[in-house]
Design a protein around this motif. Structure first.
Motif, PDB file in Angstrom:
ATOM      1  N   VAL A 224     -23.544  65.432 -51.548  1.00 36.50           N
ATOM      2  CA  VAL A 224     -24.362  64.475 -52.350  1.00 36.50           C
ATOM      3  C   VAL A 224     -25.383  63.921 -51.429  1.00 36.50           C
ATOM      4  N   GLY A 225     -25.583  64.621 -50.228  1.00 41.73           N
ATOM      5  CA  GLY A 225     -26.722  64.266 -49.571  1.00 41.73           C
ATOM      6  C   GLY A 225     -26.426  62.925 -48.504  1.00 41.73           C
ATOM      7  N   ASP A 226     -25.241  62.431 -48.447  1.00 39.84           N
ATOM      8  CA  ASP A 226     -25.030  61.504 -47.452  1.00 39.84           C
ATOM      9  C   ASP A 226     -24.800  61.991 -45.972  1.00 39.84           C
ATOM     10  N   ILE A 227     -26.185  61.822 -45.452  1.00 39.02           N
ATOM     11  CA  ILE A 227     -26.360  62.292 -44.004  1.00 39.02           C
ATOM     12  C   ILE A 227     -26.985  61.499 -43.098  1.00 39.02           C
ATOM     13  N   GLY A 228     -27.147  61.443 -41.972  1.00 44.77           N
ATOM     14  CA  GLY A 228     -27.669  60.593 -41.002  1.00 44.77           C
ATOM     15  C   GLY A 228     -26.818  59.352 -41.158  1.00 44.77           C
ATOM     16  N   PRO A 229     -27.813  58.434 -41.441  1.00 43.66           N
ATOM     17  CA  PRO A 229     -27.175  56.822 -41.375  1.00 43.66           C
ATOM     18  C   PRO A 229     -26.071  56.667 -42.576  1.00 43.66           C
ATOM     19  N   CYS A 230     -26.341  57.762 -43.807  1.00 42.30           N
ATOM     20  CA  CYS A 230     -25.570  57.467 -45.123  1.00 42.30           C
ATOM     21  C   CYS A 230     -24.294  58.310 -44.783  1.00 42.30           C
ATOM     22  N   SER A 231     -24.154  58.855 -43.827  1.00 40.29           N
ATOM     23  CA  SER A 231     -22.835  59.636 -43.380  1.00 40.29           C
ATOM     24  C   SER A 231     -21.590  58.865 -43.504  1.00 40.29           C
ATOM     25  N   ALA A 232     -20.375  59.374 -43.576  1.00 43.10           N
ATOM     26  CA  ALA A 232     -19.227  58.723 -43.724  1.00 43.10           C
ATOM     27  C   ALA A 232     -18.790  57.708 -42.533  1.00 43.10           C
ATOM     28  N   GLU A 233     -19.207  58.465 -41.097  1.00 43.25           N
ATOM     29  CA  GLU A 233     -18.698  57.747 -40.068  1.00 43.25           C
ATOM     30  C   GLU A 233     -19.704  56.532 -39.907  1.00 43.25           C
ATOM     31  N   ASN A 234     -20.634  56.258 -40.849  1.00 40.52           N
ATOM     32  CA  ASN A 234     -21.292  54.908 -40.794  1.00 40.52           C
ATOM     33  C   ASN A 234     -20.957  54.121 -41.795  1.00 40.52           C
TER      34      ASN A 234
END
Length: 431
Positions: free
Chosen positions: A77-87
């Motif tokens: 879904v494009g949740d990468i970088g600042p949007c990724s799950a670890e954040n």
């Protein structure tokens, strides 16, 4: 409903959790004669179903995308970088959430009173623990934090309630949103999770916690005349595909106040190209009125020319409510977190929510003229900078480039919305 509270819960004592779940007055999906003071719905993650003692055979009958969970589907879904799950906040970046109790209320007082009752019923006896409670409130003027009115483009569902903003798109079959019925695809129904008592009449729902950078959006509009040669409010309309009051560019490209005025019930009666349903639509195949990459044209291409020609085959029911206090442009750096609590409901997370996010929001090859761009509102480019193209007649396109990410994912969860029959089935499961 003007207020909401989403209770994020975890099972502590399974028998007590089933018992208290069965005691909740969950709101039925029947027509209201009178709007109630509040509504309650329950959604469960795959970990929650397991914790409540749903059998392994039943768990294995749920689709893999739901079972994997939002935290492991970030790439889709494009949740990468600042949007990724670890954040993500509230521990949503890993397994642990079991249930989402959704409370909608007509006033803050009712919301707060019912939240207290839910806590007393579910948590005080030790059956559940509270991961977090997310409050939401409709903002003055019924706008989202970026200043747009929202909620116009909802599908009209066969045998469903009347759509307050009817469109000219095909009526969606119930099986596009409820398990156990013919879907939007010819001679195809999505598999119902087992047993039938649990799965039939259920839906899948994705929770999204979307933080909005109002200061960055404001700065983009304020600098647009100098940087790009376009008025800020016109740019805001081009980005969304509507003026902020909801008037679509496809009908009124030059003003948010067309003459004669547009009735509220007509705000969703348009298409981007002429069709049998809208023969008098302006032929906007090039995006001269509404850019092809505008947020709402990406989310719902209608009759536009797109790969697969399926502009009406990936509809989704959207419900959203803002969180955080309204943005004050005179105090842009107030440090307050604000955004949208979004709920996206359909019969398939993969074919509806994930398809929209991967192919239309973050993709750039499904339609002509948008290659190398992402959705200007939700898009998440790898570089953290977005590009938006505005076609112009008899001139080269206007390219709005190097503007920052405007929305950051702060949490997500893939959940199953059981029917009331399904909830009774869970409540009566043996230990």
């Amino acid at each position: 409903m003007d207020c909401a509270a989403f209770l994020l819960l975890r099972v502590q004592e399974p028998a007590g959790a089933r018992r208290t779940l069965g005691s909740l007055s969950v709101t039925a999906g029947t027509l209201w004669q009178e709007k109630p003071a509040f509504c309650v719905n329950v959604a469960l993650t795959i970990q929650g179903l397991a914790a409540l003692n749903v059998s392994p055979a039943s768990l294995n009958s749920f689709p893999q995308d739901f079972a994997a969970g939002a935290f492991s589907r970030c790439a889709e879904v494009g949740d990468i970088g600042p949007c990724s799950a670890e954040n993500w906040n509230y521990g949503l970046g890993q397994p642990g959430l079991h249930a989402l109790v959704l409370l909608f209320a007509q006033s803050p007082d009712v919301r707060d009173a019912q939240t207290a009752l839910l806590r007393q019923t579910l948590i005080s006896g030790g059956a559940w623990s509270e991961v977090a409670t997310l409050p939401g409130d409709v903002l003055p003027g019924s706008v989202a934090h970026f200043g747009y009115r929202d909620g116009f483009s909802q599908p009209t569902v066969d045998c469903g309630i009347e759509n307050p903003f009817p469109d000219k798109q095909p009526v969606a079959p119930a099986g596009e949103f409820l398990l156990g019925y013919p879907s939007q695809f010819d001679q195809f129904s999505y598999p119902v999770p087992l047993p039938d008592e649990l799965g039939r009449n259920g839906s899948f729902m994705v929770l999204r916690i979307l933080e909005q950078d109002c200061a960055a959006f404001d700065a983009l509009l304020n600098q647009s005349k100098e940087r790009y040669g376009i008025d800020g409010e016109l740019l805001a309309a081009k980005i969304m595909g509507r003026w902020r009051n909801g008037t679509p560019l496809s009908i009124s490209p030059s003003s948010d106040s067309p003459v004669p005025p547009l009735a509220t019930s007509d705000l969703n009666r348009y298409d981007y190209v002429p069709s049998d349903a809208v023969p008098d639509a302006f032929n906007d195949r090039r995006g001269l009125r509404c850019p092809i990459g505008a947020h709402m044209r990406r989310a719902n291409p209608r009759g536009s020319t797109i790969a697969g020609d399926g502009g009406s085959r990936h509809r989704i029911v959207r419900r959203g409510i803002p969180y955080g206090s309204p943005y004050d442009p005179s105090n842009p750096n107030d440090g307050i977190k604000r955004g949208l609590l979004g709920l996206f409901i359909g019969v398939s997370i993969k074919d509806q929510f994930e398809f929209l996010m991967s192919e239309w929001m973050n993709g750039s090859t499904f339609a002509p003229g948008i290659y190398g761009t992402t959705d200007p509102i939700l898009g998440n480019s790898a570089e953290g900078e977005n590009t938006f193209v505005i076609p112009r007649d008899n001139s080269t396109p206007l390219v709005i480039s190097h503007f920052p990410r405007l929305v950051t994912t702060r949490g997500s969860a893939y959940t199953f919305l059981p029917s009331i029959t399904g909830l009774r089935f869970i409540a009566n499961l043996p230990s």
